[in-house]
Design a protein around this motif. Structure first.
Motif, PDB file in Angstrom:
ATOM      1  N   GLU A 135       0.952  -1.146   0.093  1.00 28.97           N
ATOM      2  CA  GLU A 135       0.009  -0.062   0.201  1.00 28.97           C
ATOM      3  C   GLU A 135       0.933   1.220  -0.061  1.00 28.97           C
ATOM      4  N   SER A 136       0.713   2.058  -1.131  1.00 28.98           N
ATOM      5  CA  SER A 136       1.828   3.052  -1.297  1.00 28.98           C
ATOM      6  C   SER A 136       1.150   4.735  -1.216  1.00 28.98           C
ATOM      7  N   ASN A 137       1.783   5.301  -0.646  1.00 30.30           N
ATOM      8  CA  ASN A 137       1.361   6.936  -1.021  1.00 30.30           C
ATOM      9  C   ASN A 137       2.211   7.607  -1.970  1.00 30.30           C
ATOM     10  N   THR A 138       0.969   8.449  -2.569  1.00 32.49           N
ATOM     11  CA  THR A 138       1.458   9.348  -3.685  1.00 32.49           C
ATOM     12  C   THR A 138       1.159  10.714  -3.093  1.00 32.49           C
ATOM     13  N   TYR A 139       2.006  11.721  -3.277  1.00 34.88           N
ATOM     14  CA  TYR A 139       1.785  13.047  -2.772  1.00 34.88           C
ATOM     15  C   TYR A 139       1.952  13.972  -3.919  1.00 34.88           C
TER      16      TYR A 139
END
Length: 234
Positions: A24-28
């Motif tokens: 599960e990854s975060n994009t900003y």
């Protein structure tokens, strides 16, 4: 200063050394009402572009060359533009060039059209990130800091004006960053984390590539205890 930060969380797969992991990854998304820079376009380009909306994508920064940070990179850079000359520049550290080439070579193998496959094999980043490099967006500066260890070309991105460190998968909340608990070079990664945290204000927010946010002060207090992890890796 009108700059703000938006986050998109998405799930997908990452392959390391022929092993596939669910992550599960975060994009900003950093910018204002007109222009943005996207950091780590992971997994779901459609969701990222929905959050971007009608704003112009000025650059796409990949904090490392692992595939979860590359699988949406072309779609986000294109942002609906057919003419490649109008695509946003994609930025990656040169030391992750092999990871980049491996990813696009694998994509090319699954392409039936030989011209399309050739085009994928020839794709290169538009910008090679360097330590101390600066991106400007919405009145703030994003400073690149080379933080090798997780990958040779891992970087973190610091914004003094917003009081934020985007740490990618170099540093996660409560631990050094990893995919599936796998560490490439723990000693180098710990050295990078120590050098990264020491000069920054303790209340700086840390926004990682995976998981919840933390602060520089909280992670700096834990850093020395992670030395045992490097010993275990040896």
């Amino acid at each position: 200063m009108d700059a703000r930060i938006e986050q998109v969380v998405s799930k997908g797969k990452c392959t390391l050394d022929d092993t596939e992991y669910e992550v599960e990854s975060n994009t900003y998304i950093v910018g204002d009402d007109d222009e943005v820079i996207v950091i780590d376009p992971a997994h779901d380009a459609e969701a990222i572009l929905k959050e971007v909306g009608k704003r112009e994508v000025m650059a796409v920064i990949c904090t490392d060359g692992n595939d979860q940070h590359l699988n949406g990179v072309l779609e986000v850079a294109a942002a609906g533009e057919d003419d490649e000359e109008n695509w946003a520049p994609i930025a990656l550290h040169r030391h992750d060039r092999i990871l980049w080439r491996d990813f696009f070579s694998q994509l090319a193998k699954g392409e039936e059209d030989e011209d399309e496959a050739k085009a994928l094999r020839s794709v290169e980043p538009d910008i090679w990130l360097e330590d101390g490099g600066i991106f400007e967006i919405a009145g703030v500066q994003l400073e690149i800091q080379h933080t090798p260890g997780h990958t040779p070309g891992s970087v973190s991105v610091y914004c003094e004006q917003l009081g934020v460190l985007f740490s990618g998968d170099t540093l996660h909340r409560g631990r050094p960053g990893s995919v599936g608990g796998v560490f490439s070079d723990m000693r180098q990664q710990l050295n990078s984390i120590g050098s990264l945290l020491t000069p920054l204000p303790k209340d700086t927010r840390v926004l990682p590539g995976q998981g919840e946010e933390t602060t520089v002060g909280d992670e700096d207090a834990r850093w020395e205890s992670w030395g045992a992890l490097a010993t275990e890796e040896d």
